[in-house]
Design a protein around this motif. Structure first.
Motif, PDB file in Angstrom:
ATOM      1  N   ILE A 153      21.669  85.386   6.897  1.00  0.00           N
ATOM      2  CA  ILE A 153      21.599  86.761   7.412  1.00  0.00           C
ATOM      3  C   ILE A 153      21.934  86.782   8.903  1.00  0.00           C
ATOM      4  N   ALA A 154      21.310  85.901   9.645  1.00  0.00           N
ATOM      5  CA  ALA A 154      21.547  85.848  11.089  1.00  0.00           C
ATOM      6  C   ALA A 154      22.990  85.469  11.395  1.00  0.00           C
ATOM      7  N   ASN A 155      23.522  84.501  10.660  1.00  0.00           N
ATOM      8  CA  ASN A 155      24.891  84.052  10.909  1.00  0.00           C
ATOM      9  C   ASN A 155      25.909  85.157  10.645  1.00  0.00           C
ATOM     10  N   ILE A 156      25.765  85.846   9.541  1.00  0.00           N
ATOM     11  CA  ILE A 156      26.742  86.887   9.212  1.00  0.00           C
ATOM     12  C   ILE A 156      26.682  88.019  10.234  1.00  0.00           C
ATOM     13  N   ALA A 157      25.486  88.369  10.661  1.00  0.00           N
ATOM     14  CA  ALA A 157      25.354  89.418  11.681  1.00  0.00           C
ATOM     15  C   ALA A 157      25.999  88.969  12.991  1.00  0.00           C
ATOM     16  N   TRP A 158      25.732  87.755  13.379  1.00  0.00           N
ATOM     17  CA  TRP A 158      26.251  87.238  14.640  1.00  0.00           C
ATOM     18  C   TRP A 158      27.776  87.110  14.616  1.00  0.00           C
ATOM     19  N   VAL A 159      28.321  86.621  13.521  1.00  0.00           N
ATOM     20  CA  VAL A 159      29.774  86.433  13.413  1.00  0.00           C
ATOM     21  C   VAL A 159      30.513  87.757  13.564  1.00  0.00           C
ATOM     22  N   SER A 189      38.256  92.010   5.141  1.00  0.00           N
ATOM     23  CA  SER A 189      38.481  91.701   3.725  1.00  0.00           C
ATOM     24  C   SER A 189      37.282  90.994   3.090  1.00  0.00           C
ATOM     25  N   PHE A 190      36.453  90.360   3.893  1.00  0.00           N
ATOM     26  CA  PHE A 190      35.265  89.675   3.374  1.00  0.00           C
ATOM     27  C   PHE A 190      34.079  90.616   3.141  1.00  0.00           C
ATOM     28  N   VAL A 191      34.109  91.793   3.735  1.00  0.00           N
ATOM     29  CA  VAL A 191      32.959  92.700   3.724  1.00  0.00           C
ATOM     30  C   VAL A 191      32.477  93.057   2.317  1.00  0.00           C
ATOM     31  N   PRO A 192      33.341  93.468   1.382  1.00  0.00           N
ATOM     32  CA  PRO A 192      32.821  93.838   0.057  1.00  0.00           C
ATOM     33  C   PRO A 192      32.069  92.701  -0.642  1.00  0.00           C
ATOM     34  N   THR A 193      32.619  91.505  -0.566  1.00  0.00           N
ATOM     35  CA  THR A 193      31.955  90.358  -1.199  1.00  0.00           C
ATOM     36  C   THR A 193      30.675  89.995  -0.468  1.00  0.00           C
ATOM     37  N   ALA A 194      30.726  89.977   0.845  1.00  0.00           N
ATOM     38  CA  ALA A 194      29.530  89.652   1.630  1.00  0.00           C
ATOM     39  C   ALA A 194      28.422  90.663   1.366  1.00  0.00           C
ATOM     40  N   ALA A 195      28.784  91.931   1.241  1.00  0.00           N
ATOM     41  CA  ALA A 195      27.781  92.977   0.972  1.00  0.00           C
ATOM     42  C   ALA A 195      27.133  92.778  -0.405  1.00  0.00           C
ATOM     43  N   LYS A 196      27.915  92.379  -1.380  1.00  0.00           N
ATOM     44  CA  LYS A 196      27.376  92.138  -2.729  1.00  0.00           C
ATOM     45  C   LYS A 196      26.414  90.956  -2.752  1.00  0.00           C
ATOM     46  N   LEU A 197      26.618  90.011  -1.855  1.00  0.00           N
ATOM     47  CA  LEU A 197      25.815  88.787  -1.844  1.00  0.00           C
ATOM     48  C   LEU A 197      24.590  88.843  -0.933  1.00  0.00           C
ATOM     49  N   VAL A 229      41.301  87.522  17.188  1.00  0.00           N
ATOM     50  CA  VAL A 229      40.475  87.779  16.008  1.00  0.00           C
ATOM     51  C   VAL A 229      41.288  88.587  15.003  1.00  0.00           C
ATOM     52  N   ASP A 230      41.360  88.098  13.794  1.00  0.00           N
ATOM     53  CA  ASP A 230      42.059  88.811  12.729  1.00  0.00           C
ATOM     54  C   ASP A 230      41.049  89.750  12.068  1.00  0.00           C
ATOM     55  N   LYS A 231      40.948  90.959  12.611  1.00  0.00           N
ATOM     56  CA  LYS A 231      39.955  91.918  12.119  1.00  0.00           C
ATOM     57  C   LYS A 231      40.193  92.286  10.666  1.00  0.00           C
ATOM     58  N   GLN A 232      41.433  92.281  10.242  1.00  0.00           N
ATOM     59  CA  GLN A 232      41.733  92.578   8.846  1.00  0.00           C
ATOM     60  C   GLN A 232      41.161  91.494   7.932  1.00  0.00           C
ATOM     61  N   LEU A 233      41.232  90.254   8.356  1.00  0.00           N
ATOM     62  CA  LEU A 233      40.667  89.156   7.571  1.00  0.00           C
ATOM     63  C   LEU A 233      39.151  89.312   7.469  1.00  0.00           C
TER      64      LEU A 233
END
Length: 92
Positions: free
Chosen positions: A28-34, A11-19, A4-8
């Motif tokens: 919502i369920a998918n992002i939490a599960w991933v 890197s998505f967290v700021p955009t995902a949080a804005k959306l 798992v590339d934890k850095q990758l």
């Protein structure tokens, strides 16, 4: 599971949080599960806004989505010492 590339993921967290406000129930369920499966802690994403969105959409979650959210809840409470989901939602 592979590497798992934890850095990758991070890197998505700021955009995902804005959306978060645009996510449907399955999103919502998918992002939490991933993030749970990848074991990547994302406090800026899984904050009060995320929890409120889960509660607001509570009645629209399918069984599979509730299972994903429950897995996220367990990961938050056991591995990350966070409160996770509100009692009403986690007991569904």
């Amino acid at each position: 599971m592979g590497i798992v590339d934890k850095q990758l993921y991070s890197s998505f967290v700021p955009t995902a949080a804005k959306l978060v406000g645009t996510y449907n129930n399955q999103d919502i369920a998918n992002i939490a599960w991933v993030y749970t499966v990848a074991d990547v802690y994302a406090a800026p994403l899984f904050n009060d806004v995320f929890i409120k969105k889960c509660v607001k959409k509570e009645d629209g979650f399918e069984v599979e989505a509730l299972r994903q959210l429950y897995q996220w809840h367990l990961w938050q409470t056991k591995e990350k010492s966070n409160p996770g989901l509100p009692t009403d939602l986690k007991e569904r």
